[in-house]
Design an enzyme around this catalytic site. Structure first.
Site, PDB file in Angstrom:
ATOM      1  N   LEU A  35      40.598  44.047  31.507  1.00 57.46           N
ATOM      2  CA  LEU A  35      40.312  43.127  32.521  1.00 57.46           C
ATOM      3  C   LEU A  35      39.200  43.402  33.498  1.00 57.46           C
ATOM      4  O   LEU A  35      39.056  44.594  33.805  1.00 57.46           O
ATOM      5  CB  LEU A  35      41.882  42.797  33.293  1.00 57.46           C
ATOM      6  CG  LEU A  35      41.645  42.133  34.665  1.00 57.46           C
ATOM      7  CD1 LEU A  35      43.072  41.401  34.771  1.00 57.46           C
ATOM      8  CD2 LEU A  35      41.400  42.741  35.791  1.00 57.46           C
ATOM      9  N   ASN A  37      36.622  42.239  36.891  1.00 59.07           N
ATOM     10  CA  ASN A  37      36.790  41.532  38.167  1.00 59.07           C
ATOM     11  C   ASN A  37      35.613  41.765  39.135  1.00 59.07           C
ATOM     12  O   ASN A  37      34.607  41.688  38.551  1.00 59.07           O
ATOM     13  CB  ASN A  37      38.168  41.596  38.822  1.00 59.07           C
ATOM     14  CG  ASN A  37      38.850  42.909  39.316  1.00 59.07           C
ATOM     15  OD1 ASN A  37      38.712  43.923  38.553  1.00 59.07           O
ATOM     16  ND2 ASN A  37      38.883  43.339  40.665  1.00 59.07           N
ATOM     17  N   ASP A  38      35.955  42.357  40.312  1.00 58.99           N
ATOM     18  CA  ASP A  38      34.638  42.000  41.342  1.00 58.99           C
ATOM     19  C   ASP A  38      33.461  42.780  40.702  1.00 58.99           C
ATOM     20  O   ASP A  38      33.428  44.087  40.325  1.00 58.99           O
ATOM     21  CB  ASP A  38      35.191  42.986  42.567  1.00 58.99           C
ATOM     22  CG  ASP A  38      36.353  42.685  43.144  1.00 58.99           C
ATOM     23  OD1 ASP A  38      37.145  41.750  42.461  1.00 58.99           O
ATOM     24  OD2 ASP A  38      36.648  42.948  44.335  1.00 58.99           O
ATOM     25  N   GLN A  54      34.396  45.847  38.435  1.00 56.70           N
ATOM     26  CA  GLN A  54      35.724  46.102  38.120  1.00 56.70           C
ATOM     27  C   GLN A  54      36.110  46.155  36.654  1.00 56.70           C
ATOM     28  O   GLN A  54      35.890  45.203  36.224  1.00 56.70           O
ATOM     29  CB  GLN A  54      36.642  45.748  39.213  1.00 56.70           C
ATOM     30  CG  GLN A  54      36.373  45.921  40.632  1.00 56.70           C
ATOM     31  CD  GLN A  54      37.234  47.081  41.118  1.00 56.70           C
ATOM     32  OE1 GLN A  54      38.220  47.027  41.400  1.00 56.70           O
ATOM     33  NE2 GLN A  54      36.481  48.303  41.294  1.00 56.70           N
ATOM     34  N   TYR A  97      38.209  51.635  43.667  1.00 59.16           N
ATOM     35  CA  TYR A  97      38.302  50.003  44.274  1.00 59.16           C
ATOM     36  C   TYR A  97      36.781  49.724  44.573  1.00 59.16           C
ATOM     37  O   TYR A  97      35.823  50.386  44.130  1.00 59.16           O
ATOM     38  CB  TYR A  97      39.106  49.910  45.380  1.00 59.16           C
ATOM     39  CG  TYR A  97      40.655  49.626  45.100  1.00 59.16           C
ATOM     40  CD1 TYR A  97      41.099  49.909  43.693  1.00 59.16           C
ATOM     41  CD2 TYR A  97      41.296  49.252  46.050  1.00 59.16           C
ATOM     42  CE1 TYR A  97      42.349  49.738  43.425  1.00 59.16           C
ATOM     43  CE2 TYR A  97      42.711  49.105  45.717  1.00 59.16           C
ATOM     44  CZ  TYR A  97      43.354  49.240  44.296  1.00 59.16           C
ATOM     45  OH  TYR A  97      44.738  49.183  44.196  1.00 59.16           O
ATOM     46  N   SER A  98      36.556  48.716  44.886  1.00 55.05           N
ATOM     47  CA  SER A  98      35.289  47.946  45.170  1.00 55.05           C
ATOM     48  C   SER A  98      34.323  48.871  46.051  1.00 55.05           C
ATOM     49  O   SER A  98      34.828  49.414  46.995  1.00 55.05           O
ATOM     50  CB  SER A  98      35.396  46.511  45.361  1.00 55.05           C
ATOM     51  OG  SER A  98      35.709  45.800  44.365  1.00 55.05           O
ATOM     52  N   ARG A 156      39.110  48.510  52.691  1.00 48.71           N
ATOM     53  CA  ARG A 156      38.275  48.762  51.358  1.00 48.71           C
ATOM     54  C   ARG A 156      37.014  47.940  51.207  1.00 48.71           C
ATOM     55  O   ARG A 156      36.751  47.003  52.060  1.00 48.71           O
ATOM     56  CB  ARG A 156      39.157  48.274  50.323  1.00 48.71           C
ATOM     57  CG  ARG A 156      40.085  46.816  50.260  1.00 48.71           C
ATOM     58  CD  ARG A 156      40.908  46.849  49.079  1.00 48.71           C
ATOM     59  NE  ARG A 156      41.389  45.552  49.139  1.00 48.71           N
ATOM     60  CZ  ARG A 156      42.750  45.467  49.740  1.00 48.71           C
ATOM     61  NH1 ARG A 156      43.199  46.211  50.147  1.00 48.71           N
ATOM     62  NH2 ARG A 156      43.430  44.114  49.701  1.00 48.71           N
ATOM     63  N   ASP A 157      36.362  48.135  50.463  1.00 47.82           N
ATOM     64  CA  ASP A 157      35.106  47.443  50.025  1.00 47.82           C
ATOM     65  C   ASP A 157      33.839  47.677  50.898  1.00 47.82           C
ATOM     66  O   ASP A 157      33.389  46.739  51.429  1.00 47.82           O
ATOM     67  CB  ASP A 157      35.451  45.841  49.825  1.00 47.82           C
ATOM     68  CG  ASP A 157      36.640  45.745  49.071  1.00 47.82           C
ATOM     69  OD1 ASP A 157      37.100  46.407  48.156  1.00 47.82           O
ATOM     70  OD2 ASP A 157      37.115  44.476  49.120  1.00 47.82           O
ATOM     71  N   GLU A 212      38.656  40.640  52.326  1.00 46.61           N
ATOM     72  CA  GLU A 212      37.980  41.583  51.474  1.00 46.61           C
ATOM     73  C   GLU A 212      36.550  41.161  51.198  1.00 46.61           C
ATOM     74  O   GLU A 212      35.939  40.321  51.659  1.00 46.61           O
ATOM     75  CB  GLU A 212      38.745  41.401  50.187  1.00 46.61           C
ATOM     76  CG  GLU A 212      40.136  41.518  50.051  1.00 46.61           C
ATOM     77  CD  GLU A 212      40.816  41.799  48.640  1.00 46.61           C
ATOM     78  OE1 GLU A 212      41.519  42.644  48.403  1.00 46.61           O
ATOM     79  OE2 GLU A 212      40.538  40.699  47.918  1.00 46.61           O
TER      80      GLU A 212
END
Length: 483
Positions: A35, A37-38, A54, A97-98, A156-157, A212
């Site tokens: 999977l 994602n970002d 990600q 994480y991002s 985050r991010d 986010e």
């Protein structure tokens, strides 16, 4: 904590290329398994763009968050994706994480959120890393060890930016209040380390429970804060996805931490499948990549049963005009066009037009409406349909994919001002569809999963003869991946 064997995972990725399943896209970044994602860590170094994103290489769940990495010189030819960053210690054991990327002295660096949970308590730490020759990221110092007072573990991010010769970052956060509130914090780099300056003030008030993926962009005299608020209620013509990705434009004051004279919140994309965009600047261009997918909607993506999920969008170049962001496909994508098979369209006073599309198509169309008030453009996969319909009387564009059997369905509506001419640039991949309206004034991204393995037809219908329909259809080449 799972064990990640970079060599074995990279070999499995290499064996998965070229992608062969009929639902795999040809000119959108995807993985043969897992999977994604970002998009993360976007930067440019030594003639190449670096794109991280990600990735869970171990399954199709939102866990085991790693970063994959590709390089490209032209957004057409890519290195094979590889595992680059993965959970490995007490700080990021529950996910990398991002975060963002930057280049310093020719080296590519990343700045990301480490996620660790202990006894149900989340500790988010912000950490730097440096890309190595073998494609892995060597983890460096922890710049911010935890969320500050008044902010929950949803912190985050980080996204770095420069002002007045200094380095700052914005970061998505949740204020720890009786009713949790989304916000963005700004940090400044000092000799003593990274200093929390506080919340960025806006006129948005309580605007969702979490923000986010913030990006802070500079367009001449103006600033734009892109972010993804969670917890907004849907409205008739916007905010119709479970979570949004949009922006406010104004003037950032770092003295007062205020986004002054800012616009209303506007969405970057009105499609079903767009979230967590990241933008980086190179040679005067703001280049955006987004995630074609949506959190907490995994059952809408039938490729999960085949062992992979989601795509990234095509690269888009952003410009700001009168407080509104326009998005155009990056000019490099023209290199995908196959001129030998291109179809020219030049018709007058027609109500109906049908054209067979290619396995991958770019359509560039101008519809001079004449007396027509209702116009529809249908992507027809046999009996299955995804329909774009425009109503001049209400100035509303409707996207309807209830005519598809598999995957997410539903309807999206948004306002679009069209005077005499409806302009549309449409990219139709095997499942990914990206539509740019009125030269990028609005955009819509979506995934469709046709039951039959057939090339779609484009059908145009109007309630009165259109004054003219002009344009061109190109067959598009696939991305090229080199080992």
């Amino acid at each position: 904590m799972e064990h990640f064997d970079k060599k074995a995972i990279d070999a499995r990725v290499a064996a998965g290329f070229p992608l062969t399943d009929r639902w795999h896209n040809r000119f959108h970044l995807e993985m043969p398994f897992g999977l994604i994602n970002d998009p993360n860590g976007l930067t440019y170094a030594d003639g190449e763009y670096h794109i991280f994103y990600q990735w869970n290489p171990l399954g199709c769940e939102h866990k085991n968050k790693c970063w994959a990495h590709v390089r490209t010189r032209d957004f057409v030819h890519y290195s094979l994706p590889e595992l680059s960053l993965w959970p490995s210690d007490e700080h990021d054991k529950d996910g990398c994480y991002s975060g963002c990327g930057f280049t310093e002295k020719g080296r590519v660096h990343v700045f990301y959120t480490c996620n660790a949970k202990n006894d149900g308590i989340r500790t988010p730490a912000q950490r730097f890393g440096t890309l190595q020759e073998d494609g892995s990221v060597e983890k460096g110092v922890i710049a911010v060890p935890d969320s500050p007072a008044g902010i929950t573990g949803h912190f985050r991010d980080p996204y770095l930016f420069h002002r007045h010769g200094k380095r700052y970052f914005v970061i998505g956060a949740q204020a720890d209040e009786q009713e949790p509130r989304g916000t963005v914090l700004i940090y400044e780099e000092t000799k003593e380390g990274w200093k929390n300056l506080g919340e960025l003030k806006t006129r948005l008030g309580h605007f969702g429970y979490m923000w986010e993926c913030p990006n802070l962009l500079h367009f001449g005299a103006y600033d734009a804060l892109i972010f993804c608020p969670q917890g907004l209620e849907a409205r008739e013509f916007d905010r119709q996805n479970i979570y949004q990705a949009g922006y406010i434009a104004g003037h950032l004051s770092l003295d007062s931490l205020d986004m002054m004279q800012h616009s209303k919140f506007q969405e970057l994309d009105h499609g079903f499948d767009f979230y967590a965009p990241q933008v980086f600047q190179h040679e005067g261009r703001h280049i955006l990549l987004g995630w074609m997918g949506m959190p907490d909607k995994d059952d809408e993506y039938p490729t999960r049963e085949k062992g992979w999920m989601f795509s990234l969008t095509l690269p888009r170049v952003l410009s700001l005009r009168q407080g509104h962001i326009y998005s155009r496909p990056a000019r490099e994508l023209k290199a995908l066009r196959i001129e030998e098979t291109a179809i020219d369209i030049d018709m007058d006073m027609e109500q109906n037009l049908t054209e067979q599309l290619f396995d991958g198509t770019e359509a560039l169309l101008d519809l001079t409406l004449g007396k027509a008030q209702h116009i529809s453009l249908t992507l027809a996969y046999g009996l299955e349909t995804t329909v774009f319909s425009y109503d001049r009387t209400t100035q509303v564009m409707t996207i309807d994919r209830t005519g598809m059997k598999h995957g997410g369905r539903g309807v999206r509506r948004f306002k679009l001002f069209v005077d005499r001419m409806l302009s549309l640039q449409l990219f139709v991949d095997r499942t990914a569809v990206e539509a740019f309206f009125q030269h990028g004034e609005e955009v819509a991204s979506m995934l469709v999963f046709p039951e039959k393995n057939i090339r779609p037809e484009l059908r145009i219908h109007a309630d009165a003869p259109l004054e003219s329909v002009t344009g061109r259809l190109w067959e598009l080449d696939s991305f090229h991946f080199t080992r």
